[in-house]
Structure formats: C-alpha cells, structure tokens
Design a protein around this motif. Structure first.
Motif, PDB file in Angstrom:
ATOM      1  N   VAL A 162       5.406   7.335  -6.293  1.00  0.00           N
ATOM      2  CA  VAL A 162       4.704   6.180  -6.868  1.00  0.00           C
ATOM      3  C   VAL A 162       3.228   6.481  -7.135  1.00  0.00           C
ATOM      4  N   GLY A 163       2.876   7.776  -7.108  1.00  0.00           N
ATOM      5  CA  GLY A 163       1.551   8.162  -7.578  1.00  0.00           C
ATOM      6  C   GLY A 163       0.484   8.390  -6.534  1.00  0.00           C
ATOM      7  N   PHE A 164       0.864   8.566  -5.266  1.00  0.00           N
ATOM      8  CA  PHE A 164      -0.116   8.832  -4.216  1.00  0.00           C
ATOM      9  C   PHE A 164      -0.129  10.318  -3.864  1.00  0.00           C
ATOM     10  N   ARG A 165      -1.287  10.785  -3.408  1.00  0.00           N
ATOM     11  CA  ARG A 165      -1.408  12.154  -2.924  1.00  0.00           C
ATOM     12  C   ARG A 165      -0.487  12.357  -1.710  1.00  0.00           C
ATOM     13  N   ARG A 166      -0.006  13.586  -1.543  1.00  0.00           N
ATOM     14  CA  ARG A 166       0.838  13.883  -0.389  1.00  0.00           C
ATOM     15  C   ARG A 166       0.100  13.632   0.925  1.00  0.00           C
ATOM     16  N   SER A 167      -1.217  13.755   0.889  1.00  0.00           N
ATOM     17  CA  SER A 167      -2.011  13.611   2.115  1.00  0.00           C
ATOM     18  C   SER A 167      -2.292  12.156   2.473  1.00  0.00           C
ATOM     19  N   TYR A 168      -1.833  11.216   1.670  1.00  0.00           N
ATOM     20  CA  TYR A 168      -2.081   9.807   1.967  1.00  0.00           C
ATOM     21  C   TYR A 168      -1.439   9.471   3.305  1.00  0.00           C
ATOM     22  N   GLN A 169      -2.178   8.815   4.174  1.00  0.00           N
ATOM     23  CA  GLN A 169      -1.741   8.615   5.556  1.00  0.00           C
ATOM     24  C   GLN A 169      -1.042   7.264   5.715  1.00  0.00           C
ATOM     25  N   TRP A 170       0.265   7.258   5.535  1.00  0.00           N
ATOM     26  CA  TRP A 170       1.040   6.034   5.679  1.00  0.00           C
ATOM     27  C   TRP A 170       1.142   5.657   7.142  1.00  0.00           C
ATOM     28  N   GLN A 171       0.816   4.411   7.453  1.00  0.00           N
ATOM     29  CA  GLN A 171       0.788   3.939   8.839  1.00  0.00           C
ATOM     30  C   GLN A 171       2.001   3.047   9.127  1.00  0.00           C
ATOM     31  N   GLY A 172       2.344   2.971  10.402  1.00  0.00           N
ATOM     32  CA  GLY A 172       3.487   2.146  10.794  1.00  0.00           C
ATOM     33  C   GLY A 172       4.762   2.953  10.872  1.00  0.00           C
ATOM     34  N   SER A 173       5.860   2.254  11.079  1.00  0.00           N
ATOM     35  CA  SER A 173       7.163   2.905  11.207  1.00  0.00           C
ATOM     36  C   SER A 173       7.634   3.448   9.863  1.00  0.00           C
ATOM     37  N   ARG A 174       8.683   4.237   9.879  1.00  0.00           N
ATOM     38  CA  ARG A 174       9.269   4.748   8.638  1.00  0.00           C
ATOM     39  C   ARG A 174       9.699   3.584   7.743  1.00  0.00           C
ATOM     40  N   THR A 175      10.312   2.569   8.338  1.00  0.00           N
ATOM     41  CA  THR A 175      10.736   1.397   7.568  1.00  0.00           C
ATOM     42  C   THR A 175       9.541   0.729   6.902  1.00  0.00           C
TER      43      THR A 175
ATOM     44  N   ALA B 111       5.712  10.745   2.837  1.00  0.00           N
ATOM     45  CA  ALA B 111       4.786  11.346   1.871  1.00  0.00           C
ATOM     46  C   ALA B 111       5.460  11.528   0.511  1.00  0.00           C
ATOM     47  N   GLU B 112       6.734  11.877   0.504  1.00  0.00           N
ATOM     48  CA  GLU B 112       7.449  12.068  -0.765  1.00  0.00           C
ATOM     49  C   GLU B 112       7.667  10.737  -1.472  1.00  0.00           C
ATOM     50  N   ALA B 113       7.937   9.685  -0.708  1.00  0.00           N
ATOM     51  CA  ALA B 113       8.055   8.356  -1.312  1.00  0.00           C
ATOM     52  C   ALA B 113       6.736   7.974  -1.961  1.00  0.00           C
ATOM     53  N   GLY B 114       5.630   8.228  -1.271  1.00  0.00           N
ATOM     54  CA  GLY B 114       4.325   7.939  -1.843  1.00  0.00           C
ATOM     55  C   GLY B 114       4.052   8.742  -3.090  1.00  0.00           C
ATOM     56  N   LEU B 115       4.456   9.999  -3.091  1.00  0.00           N
ATOM     57  CA  LEU B 115       4.260  10.867  -4.259  1.00  0.00           C
ATOM     58  C   LEU B 115       4.997  10.314  -5.475  1.00  0.00           C
TER      59      LEU B 115
END
Length: 403
Positions: free
Chosen positions: A335-348, A329-333
């Motif tokens: 680059v401009g995404f909300r913290r609640s954005y649901q990243w799918q898949g592995s951490r990698t 979530a912090e990586a997404g933040l």
C-alpha cells in the motif's frame, strides 16, 4: 483541546478504522514537505505507528473535540478520512440506505446554518425570517448589516447538537461523515486562516452526500470543490484500492489540484521480489466449482498483477506454492509504505492498519496541488521507483525542469 461529551460515539471495539499515517507520509516522505501538523485517531495502535514514524498524534474520538477551540485558531488546512465500512462493498452497506442518507444530508445542511457563513446576498429573507412576510417588517439581517451585506447569523445550534442529528443513523460510523463539513466550517467561523480541506472515502459514497458537501462549501463562500475517484493500481501501487477524494478551497488563487499522470503498473510479485507465476490463496481450501475448475467464491488471484484490495483478513493470505504468508512490512509495502515503517500492535492490528490507511503515494497525488508542489509528479515517481526498485521508471527527459 477541550473535550466535550458527544452523542452516541462509535464503539472502538466495534471495528474502529485505523489511520496510521498515510496522509502524513505522503506529505513528509513523498513530497518532502515539513509541516506543523497533528492527527487525531481513536486507535491507540494506529497512533503509536504514526508516532514511531515521527508524526504527532492525539489518540481520541474526534467527535469529543471542539473544532472552535482557541488552540486551533491558526489551522490553515484540514484532512479528513472518515471510516468507510458503512459505504464499502466489504462492509454492510448501511450507508447506502435512503433513510441514513437523508439523515446525514440533513445534518450536513444544518452544519452550514450553524456556522453562519453564508453571504447575505444568497439569503432569501422570506425563508430566513418567515414571520416578516405577513407583517411587512424589515428583515432583521438587512437592518443590522445593510441590505444583503455581511453573512447570515448563526442558527444557534451547537456542533454537538448537529452531531446529535446525524446520530440518528443506524450505524454510528455513517455519522462520522459529518466531520468532513463540521471541521472546516467551524474553523472558518472561529476565524482560523483555513484555506483548504481534503477528504478520502469509499468510492461507493452516495452522490447525494457528495453533492450536499459541495453545496455547503459553496454556500459558505468557498471558491472551489472537486471530487474524483482514483484507483491506486493506476498509479503504480501493487494493490488495488478505489477511493473518492474531495478537495475544497476557499480562494480562487489557491492551487487546487495537480494532474498526475498514471504510473506504470506494478505487480504484487514485482513489489515483493517474487518469481513470476505465484498465486495467492485468500480464503483457505474451498469447494471446487466443476464448471470452472476453480474454488467457489473466488479465493485465489495471481501475484503477476496488482493484489486484491487489502483487508484486515489479508493476514491469512498465503502463497499457494509453499504456504508463505505476508509480513506486516510486506503488507505495508503493497500500500505504498517503506519496508522500514514501524507497524505497532499485534499482527491483526497491523494488517487492519494497512487495510484502512490512505496510501502515501495517493496522498501525495491528491495534495501536491493544494500544497503548491510544482514538481509533485517527479517526486511521486522518484518515491515509487525507490520503493519498488524500478530504476528505469523516471527517464531523464521526462521533465523539463527549467520551464
């Protein structure tokens, strides 16, 4: 959509680029526009991430799809983000090799001929039909359409044959730049009401390629093209990312680009709520250079400014003070995404998606003009202020909303 065999398709196991919804978030969440859109991506994880955010996706290799399929006949705009590793300094730079540039530019030129959209007043009859020079016969196009009226005939090459030309490059990801011209021109040739296209690519993309793309759109009677290199950190993003964006429109009356002023700088520490003075280690413990007193290879940076450009390896970055590592979530933040954005898949996979994505803020900046959003800058600043909790970013008197 109809699937067809494609020549030498990129191997998704070989570093496929993942696009998990940046353009779509820029349109829907930043600009607040509801559009009937569908994206195509070869990464199952990126498609799952985009779908979790409410964006429709087809998980497929774009080169296996028919851009003239009847299901696409109502398409009015195309957005394309080809993979950038072949052109980026973070990759192998194979896209900068002159042989590869030449092959790609040749394929771009042939795509225009395959579409058959060039007005005949721009056609040199002698060049188009060299056999008539010696015989003195009338140009077939002039005989059919009248003297230089209408458009030139299609060359007869299929899109797969054009793709096969580009497949001769040494890196298959380079060939995907050809889709930037294939899709808009194919849709136009099929009678779709295509009005504009937008593209994002590494800022290292050769000028020869950009020039040939612009020439092909102009040759096929598009009214306007523009390109500009933008650094994300100049628009308030807490991470660096320099990219070239191209816009092409078919009509002079189309609102093309909007001039969005740079936003106040946001540091990595501000965005993540860290105390000042933190440093980030990106490459582990490395030998110290006795001249500088710092690790060789430049493996640390201060979090009191924008972070370095994220890559898939950003998952291993750690805060020097305590070894803390970024969450998805912090990586997404960054680059401009909300913290609640649901990243799918592995951490990698999630970190690779965040590294590859177009920032929603940059997407909104690039598209606000062609989408006719008059208050685009106000919306972008408002999204930025909420995302990074900077309540004083947008002053009440910044905009005259009446005029």
């Amino acid at each position: 959509m109809a699937a067809r065999p494609a020549p030498r398709r990129p191997d998704p196991r070989g570093g496929a680029v993942r696009r998990p919804g940046g353009w779509s978030e820029g349109i829907a969440t930043v600009l607040g526009i509801k559009v009937d859109a569908v994206g195509v991506d070869i990464s199952a994880d990126a498609c799952a991430t985009a779908r979790a955010a409410g964006h429709r996706r087809i998980c497929a290799d774009i080169t296996t799809l028919d851009p003239e399929h009847i299901a696409l006949r109502h398409t009015c705009a195309v957005i394309i983000s080809p993979p950038c590793p072949a052109f980026s300094p973070a990759g192998k730079l194979t896209g900068l090799e002159q042989r590869n540039i030449g092959i790609l530019c040749e394929a771009i030129d042939r795509a225009g001929w395959a579409a058959g959209l060039m007005p005949l007043y721009d056609v040199d009859c002698d060049a188009l039909y060299p056999e008539i020079v010696e015989t003195g016969e009338e140009c077939p196009a002039c005989a059919e359409h009248g003297y230089h009226e209408g458009t030139r005939p299609r060359s007869g090459e299929t899109w797969d044959e054009i793709r096969a030309v580009a497949a001769e490059v040494s890196d298959p990801q380079i060939a995907l730049m050809l889709e930037v011209v294939i899709w808009p021109l194919a849709l136009q040739a099929a009678g779709a009401p295509i009005r504009w296209m937008a593209m994002e690519q590494s800022s290292n993309l050769p000028e020869d390629v950009l020039d040939d793309l612009a020439i092909e759109f102009y040759s096929c009677d598009w009214a306007y093209t523009s390109r500009e290199v933008k650094e994300a950190a100049d628009y308030g993003l807490p991470s660096r990312r320099k990219r070239v964006y191209m816009i092409a429109t078919r009509y002079y009356g189309t609102v093309r680009t909007a001039r969005i002023r740079p936003l106040p700088a946001t540091s990595m520490a501000q965005a993540l709520g860290w105390e000042p003075g933190e440093r980030i280690n990106t490459r582990g413990n490395r030998p110290i250079d006795p001249k500088t007193g710092r690790a060789k290879g430049g493996n640390t940076f201060s979090a009191d400014g924008p972070s370095w450009c994220l890559t898939g390896k950003s998952r291993t970055w750690k805060r020097e003070s305590d070894g803390y590592r970024l969450t998805e979530a912090e990586a997404g933040l960054l680059v401009g995404f909300r913290r609640s954005y649901q990243w799918q898949g592995s951490r990698t996979s999630a970190f690779q998606q965040a590294a590859d994505v177009v920032s929603p803020i940059m997407a909104a900046i690039v598209l606000s003009g062609v989408m006719g959003v008059i208050l685009g800058e106000a919306l972008i600043r408002d999204y930025h202020a909420q995302l990074y909790e900077m309540d004083d970013l947008l002053a009440p008197d910044d905009y005259d909303l009446v005029s």
